[in-house]
Design a protein around this motif. Structure first.
Motif, short mmCIF file in Angstrom:
data_model
loop_
_atom_site.label_atom_id
_atom_site.label_comp_id
_atom_site.label_asym_id
_atom_site.label_seq_id
_atom_site.Cartn_x
_atom_site.Cartn_y
_atom_site.Cartn_z
N LYS A 43 0.74 -1.21 -0.09
CA LYS A 43 -0.10 -0.02 -0.06
C LYS A 43 0.82 1.38 0.02
O LYS A 43 1.75 1.36 0.91
N HIS A 45 4.48 -3.46 5.53
CA HIS A 45 2.89 -3.60 5.34
C HIS A 45 2.34 -4.30 6.51
O HIS A 45 2.98 -4.79 7.37
N ASP A 103 -1.03 -6.80 7.48
CA ASP A 103 -2.11 -7.81 6.56
C ASP A 103 -3.62 -7.09 6.58
O ASP A 103 -4.07 -6.55 7.59
N ILE A 104 -4.27 -7.51 5.81
CA ILE A 104 -5.52 -7.31 5.61
C ILE A 104 -6.49 -7.96 6.53
O ILE A 104 -7.58 -7.40 7.27
N ASP A 163 -5.21 -6.31 9.86
CA ASP A 163 -5.92 -5.24 9.89
C ASP A 163 -7.57 -5.56 10.16
O ASP A 163 -8.09 -4.49 11.12
N PHE A 168 -13.96 -4.14 3.21
CA PHE A 168 -12.85 -3.63 3.57
C PHE A 168 -11.71 -4.37 2.69
O PHE A 168 -10.83 -3.71 2.16
N GLU A 181 -11.63 -2.76 -0.71
CA GLU A 181 -10.51 -1.34 -0.61
C GLU A 181 -9.32 -1.55 -0.66
O GLU A 181 -8.49 -1.06 -1.40
N ARG A 182 -8.83 -2.92 0.06
CA ARG A 182 -7.51 -2.94 0.28
C ARG A 182 -6.79 -3.42 -1.34
O ARG A 182 -5.80 -3.22 -1.66
N GLU A 236 -5.95 -0.93 -3.30
CA GLU A 236 -5.03 -0.23 -3.14
C GLU A 236 -3.56 -0.95 -3.28
O GLU A 236 -2.45 -0.42 -3.54
N LEU A 237 -3.67 -2.21 -3.26
CA LEU A 237 -2.37 -3.04 -3.65
C LEU A 237 -2.38 -3.13 -5.08
O LEU A 237 -1.17 -3.77 -5.57
#
Length: 316
Positions: free
Chosen positions: A90, A194, A196-197, A236, A303, A306-307, A310-311
């Protein structure tokens, strides 16, 4: 703290209330302090780990054109092969120096979820790769369930609070190959810093040094598991759900010293995700006057999407 705390899952499942409570206290404190533990007593047998590494190496040794046949467009890399340099951390434009594979959930009793998830990709050249991957997935999922049960009790929730959310959850087993480094990397590392998601990540003893964890004072420390340990960290989603009571710690995989550039590194994390409908709203028990609510309400599926944007793995 200069090393990652170690705990033993056999204490939690021993039937001894004192051992069980000690495990809950120790893992809870570790996740509040640094967000990582090394776990003994898990359900992965050494023989299975050895077979998995052998099959993973066999896959990554396949010719590039064969591997690319298993790179499926339009699914954000959620199943099958993701080629070298495709993923970036990210906020970082350089791609990480890695290629990887994704095994996903094996849904057995829910037709709606079976339609929601991409199908697992079968490698025709290596039937054992598929079989061993599925077996490993199941054992790591089982281990993660008991870790989350301990965390539920630590948070004052019912022990089985997470069970229905992780059953058929969108979890991922990711064998990673960091190829030999052949030229001076331009700002790229094997995996940039980073978080993690997901809820929690389980990492079997990666081969060789490289994984580092950032303490809350900014200092980086090496995270090295013993051969019989899994390194398990908070992601996260769980951090958000607990109002950052349990810490999702920034970590990275650094490039090796120049004399080891010619060597490959393999790593196999398991990312425990819940079903997409799970609400990640901050738990009421984690909010008080000293800890006001930090995060907006969101579902796990929203969520994750979204990530992935971003990645750089899916487009808006």
């Amino acid at each position: 703290m200069d090393r990652i705390p170690s705990v033993d899952l056999t204490d939690f499942i021993s039937g001894d209330p004192q051992r069980k409570q000690k495990f809950i206290n120790d893992i809870g404190k570790a996740y509040e302090d640094i967000g990582f533990v090394a776990l003994k007593g898990h359900f992965l047998e050494d023989q299975l780990v050895d077979k998995l590494y052998a099959e993973v190496k066999n896959f990554f040794k396949l010719p590039v054109e064969v591997k690319k046949r298993y790179e499926i467009p339009g699914i954000g890399g959620q199943r099958g092969y993701v080629s070298f340099g495709k993923e970036s951390a990210k906020g970082k434009k350089e791609g990480d120096l890695k290629e990887f594979w994704h095994f996903g959930q094996y849904v057995e009793d829910n037709d709606e979820l079976r339609k929601e998830y991409p199908e697992n990709v079968e490698v025709k050249e290596l039937p054992e790769f598929n079989r061993i991957g599925k077996e490993t997935y199941r054992m790591l999922e089982k281990t993660a369930k008991y870790v989350l049960r301990a965390l539920a009790l630590h948070l004052g929730l019912k022990e089985t609070y997470f069970d229905d959310y992780i059953h058929n959850g969108n979890s991922i087993l990711r064998p990673i190959h960091y190829p030999p480094i052949t030229e001076e990397p331009k700002n790229a590392v094997r995996a940039a810093a980073h978080g993690d998601i997901n809820l929690i990540t389980l990492l079997m003893g990666a081969q060789g040094r490289g994984l580092q964890v950032q303490r809350h004072d900014g200092v980086w420390i090496d995270a090295i598991a013993e051969p019989d340990e899994l390194m398990i960290n908070v992601g996260d989603m769980l951090s958000r759900h607990t109002n950052n009571k349990l810490k999702s710690t920034i970590h990275r995989v650094i490039n090796p010293p120049r004399e080891l550039w010619g060597t490959s590194r393999y790593s196999i994390p398991f990312f425990m995700h819940p079903i997409s409908s799970m609400k990640l709203d901050v738990l009421e028990s984690c909010i008080d006057k000293d800890h006001p609510k930090q995060f907006e309400d969101i579902t796990a599926g929203e969520f994750l999407n979204e990530r992935l944007v971003e990645l750089g793995l899916i487009k808006k």
